[in-house]
Design a protein around this motif. Structure first.
Motif, PDB file in Angstrom:
ATOM      1  N   GLY A 132      33.596  44.678  37.322  1.00 59.89           N
ATOM      2  CA  GLY A 132      32.393  44.361  36.568  1.00 59.89           C
ATOM      3  C   GLY A 132      32.693  44.370  35.080  1.00 59.89           C
ATOM      4  O   GLY A 132      33.854  44.351  34.664  1.00 59.89           O
ATOM      5  N   THR A 133      31.664  44.412  34.259  1.00 51.43           N
ATOM      6  CA  THR A 133      31.881  44.506  32.814  1.00 51.43           C
ATOM      7  C   THR A 133      32.409  45.902  32.491  1.00 51.43           C
ATOM      8  O   THR A 133      31.730  46.896  32.765  1.00 51.43           O
ATOM      9  CB  THR A 133      30.576  44.254  32.044  1.00 51.43           C
ATOM     10  OG1 THR A 133      30.075  42.958  32.382  1.00 51.43           O
ATOM     11  CG2 THR A 133      30.828  44.326  30.544  1.00 51.43           C
ATOM     12  N   PRO A 134      33.597  46.016  31.912  1.00 47.50           N
ATOM     13  CA  PRO A 134      34.188  47.344  31.698  1.00 47.50           C
ATOM     14  C   PRO A 134      33.334  48.219  30.788  1.00 47.50           C
ATOM     15  O   PRO A 134      32.854  47.779  29.751  1.00 47.50           O
ATOM     16  CB  PRO A 134      35.536  47.025  31.029  1.00 47.50           C
ATOM     17  CG  PRO A 134      35.833  45.607  31.420  1.00 47.50           C
ATOM     18  CD  PRO A 134      34.498  44.936  31.491  1.00 47.50           C
ATOM     19  N   ASP A 141      38.910  39.625  27.401  1.00 50.31           N
ATOM     20  CA  ASP A 141      38.832  40.952  28.005  1.00 50.31           C
ATOM     21  C   ASP A 141      39.433  42.013  27.093  1.00 50.31           C
ATOM     22  O   ASP A 141      38.949  43.145  27.048  1.00 50.31           O
ATOM     23  CB  ASP A 141      39.535  40.949  29.362  1.00 50.31           C
ATOM     24  CG  ASP A 141      38.920  39.927  30.304  1.00 50.31           C
ATOM     25  OD1 ASP A 141      37.695  39.703  30.206  1.00 50.31           O
ATOM     26  OD2 ASP A 141      39.649  39.352  31.114  1.00 50.31           O
ATOM     27  N   GLY A 142      40.490  41.620  26.369  1.00 53.38           N
ATOM     28  CA  GLY A 142      41.052  42.557  25.401  1.00 53.38           C
ATOM     29  C   GLY A 142      40.028  42.953  24.358  1.00 53.38           C
ATOM     30  O   GLY A 142      39.939  44.125  23.958  1.00 53.38           O
ATOM     31  N   GLU A 143      39.225  41.982  23.930  1.00 57.78           N
ATOM     32  CA  GLU A 143      38.167  42.269  22.962  1.00 57.78           C
ATOM     33  C   GLU A 143      37.125  43.209  23.553  1.00 57.78           C
ATOM     34  O   GLU A 143      36.654  44.141  22.887  1.00 57.78           O
ATOM     35  CB  GLU A 143      37.512  40.963  22.521  1.00 57.78           C
ATOM     36  CG  GLU A 143      36.379  41.145  21.524  1.00 57.78           C
ATOM     37  CD  GLU A 143      35.720  39.827  21.153  1.00 57.78           C
ATOM     38  OE1 GLU A 143      34.898  39.823  20.218  1.00 57.78           O
ATOM     39  OE2 GLU A 143      36.013  38.804  21.810  1.00 57.78           O
ATOM     40  N   THR A 144      36.766  42.980  24.827  1.00 60.47           N
ATOM     41  CA  THR A 144      35.775  43.841  25.484  1.00 60.47           C
ATOM     42  C   THR A 144      36.253  45.288  25.524  1.00 60.47           C
ATOM     43  O   THR A 144      35.512  46.221  25.176  1.00 60.47           O
ATOM     44  CB  THR A 144      35.496  43.343  26.905  1.00 60.47           C
ATOM     45  OG1 THR A 144      34.958  42.025  26.852  1.00 60.47           O
ATOM     46  CG2 THR A 144      34.502  44.259  27.613  1.00 60.47           C
ATOM     47  N   THR A 196      39.551  32.641  33.059  1.00 65.07           N
ATOM     48  CA  THR A 196      38.289  33.378  32.907  1.00 65.07           C
ATOM     49  C   THR A 196      37.180  32.675  33.694  1.00 65.07           C
ATOM     50  O   THR A 196      35.999  32.865  33.400  1.00 65.07           O
ATOM     51  CB  THR A 196      37.877  33.467  31.423  1.00 65.07           C
ATOM     52  OG1 THR A 196      37.769  32.144  30.882  1.00 65.07           O
ATOM     53  CG2 THR A 196      38.887  34.270  30.633  1.00 65.07           C
ATOM     54  N   THR A 197      37.554  31.875  34.674  1.00 66.42           N
ATOM     55  CA  THR A 197      36.577  31.103  35.446  1.00 66.42           C
ATOM     56  C   THR A 197      36.643  31.443  36.925  1.00 66.42           C
ATOM     57  O   THR A 197      36.351  30.604  37.780  1.00 66.42           O
ATOM     58  CB  THR A 197      36.822  29.595  35.255  1.00 66.42           C
ATOM     59  OG1 THR A 197      38.181  29.286  35.625  1.00 66.42           O
ATOM     60  CG2 THR A 197      36.583  29.190  33.811  1.00 66.42           C
ATOM     61  N   ASN A 257      31.970  31.910  38.292  1.00 66.06           N
ATOM     62  CA  ASN A 257      32.942  31.171  37.471  1.00 66.06           C
ATOM     63  C   ASN A 257      33.090  31.758  36.070  1.00 66.06           C
ATOM     64  O   ASN A 257      33.331  31.024  35.102  1.00 66.06           O
ATOM     65  CB  ASN A 257      32.558  29.686  37.367  1.00 66.06           C
ATOM     66  CG  ASN A 257      32.656  28.973  38.701  1.00 66.06           C
ATOM     67  OD1 ASN A 257      33.575  29.225  39.481  1.00 66.06           O
ATOM     68  ND2 ASN A 257      31.715  28.091  38.968  1.00 66.06           N
ATOM     69  N   ASN A 258      32.938  33.069  35.951  1.00 66.75           N
ATOM     70  CA  ASN A 258      33.107  33.707  34.639  1.00 66.75           C
ATOM     71  C   ASN A 258      33.934  34.987  34.730  1.00 66.75           C
ATOM     72  O   ASN A 258      33.953  35.777  33.792  1.00 66.75           O
ATOM     73  CB  ASN A 258      31.748  34.003  34.013  1.00 66.75           C
ATOM     74  CG  ASN A 258      30.949  35.032  34.813  1.00 66.75           C
ATOM     75  OD1 ASN A 258      31.333  35.410  35.923  1.00 66.75           O
ATOM     76  ND2 ASN A 258      29.833  35.463  34.254  1.00 66.75           N
ATOM     77  N   GLU A 259      34.590  35.184  35.868  1.00 67.80           N
ATOM     78  CA  GLU A 259      35.375  36.406  36.056  1.00 67.80           C
ATOM     79  C   GLU A 259      36.847  36.154  35.725  1.00 67.80           C
ATOM     80  O   GLU A 259      37.298  35.008  35.659  1.00 67.80           O
ATOM     81  CB  GLU A 259      35.229  36.909  37.496  1.00 67.80           C
ATOM     82  CG  GLU A 259      33.794  37.264  37.848  1.00 67.80           C
ATOM     83  CD  GLU A 259      33.635  37.698  39.300  1.00 67.80           C
ATOM     84  OE1 GLU A 259      34.662  37.841  39.991  1.00 67.80           O
ATOM     85  OE2 GLU A 259      32.486  37.876  39.747  1.00 67.80           O
TER      86      GLU A 259
END
Length: 301
Positions: free
Chosen positions: A177-179, A212-215, A246-247, A252-254
């Protein structure tokens, strides 16, 4: 590729870009071109082919993370892999040592072709003093990213190598999920260590997509301060590449990121580099823009 000399740089660009620029201007040097092929292209000598390969390698995140290359002298190369760890036993004098199940398997590297078409205008070739540098940078970025895509997520189909994501028996940690913390990267390290990894955590690398690095980089604690990384995660060597998708997933956003000892990732490489300069025909890039060599006075590299 032990013994490969560093790329020489000059005032207008790298040595590789200068070599291509020379060919485009008709100034072919015997030191660079070994022969021509049946389609009118130039077959680059082994020495210069190695430098072209080194150019792509220098732009690859996988290589910087520790991936290794094996030279291939034919279209296939067989190497040994370790399928399971051997078992050692303490023994008394004269007592038979139990045999270990066969732990090796056979891995076959099969050569695939990586190609790029770079359209350039005749005016740029004649007027731009930095044309060699631009040509070299374009090829370097394109091929470096494709090497990463193959090594990380390649399907292993007829046209591309098999990457880590599609290799059998690779550990995975799913449903992130969203970290909100670093628990999942920490679990990835734990799985690696439980698989009898003999090195230290600081020898492992963590490759993510920049999104994802930014997240992860923006994670904060309850006081709105940057979230401290746990011990294992703080020791990982971080890298990022847009070669990771990232699709993925139903929306289509994982995406995925990969933690591992990248010295276990092997690229077999042949030193067969061919250049063709086309003065006719059309090509279309990924954005849908079409370039016509004849009507737009261009050359297609």
């Amino acid at each position: 590729f032990a013994g490969v000399q560093p790329r020489a740089q000059n005032s207008t660009g790298g040595e590789i870009g200068e070599a291509i620029h020379n060919i485009l201007r008709g100034e072919v040097l015997n030191a660079q071109v070994g022969s021509t092929d049946s389609a009118g292209g130039y077959i680059i000598t082994p020495e210069y082919s190695t430098r072209f390969i080194d150019l792509a390698r220098s732009a690859s995140v996988c290589m910087r993370a520790g991936a290794v290359t094996l030279p291939m002298t034919s279209s296939e190369l067989v190497i040994a892999g370790l399928a399971s760890d051997p078992t050692s036993h303490w023994r008394a004098e004269t007592v038979t040592v139990p045999s270990t199940d066969i732990g090796f398997n056979r891995l076959t590297l099969r050569a695939k072709t990586l190609a790029a078409i770079v359209p350039v205008s005749i005016e740029m070739l004649e007027d731009a003093t930095n044309a060699p540098q631009i040509i070299e940078s374009a090829i370097q970025a394109s091929m470096g990213q494709k090497l990463d895509a193959a090594g990380l997520t390649g399907y292993g189909a007829a046209q591309e190598p098999k990457g880590i994501q599609n290799t059998e028996n690779v550990n995975s940690v799913g449903s992130i999920g969203t970290p909100a913390n670093y628990d999942k990267p920490s679990s990835a390290v734990g799985k690696i260590l439980q698989a009898n990894y003999p090195g230290g955590v600081d020898s492992l690398a963590w490759i993510t997509h920049p999104r994802d690095g930014e997240t992860f980089d923006q994670l904060k604690d309850t006081t709105n301060q940057p979230l401290m990384k746990p011990t294992w995660v703080s020791q990982l060597r971080p890298f990022s590449t847009t070669a990771l998708p990232t699709t993925l997933g139903g929306s289509n956003n994982e995406s995925l990121s990969i933690v591992g000892d990248f010295s276990q990732l092997v690229f077999g490489m042949r030193k067969n580099i061919t250049f063709r300069i086309l003065d006719s025909g059309s090509v279309t890039d990924s954005d849908g823009t079409t370039y016509n060599a004849t009507s737009q006075l261009m050359r297609l590299i």
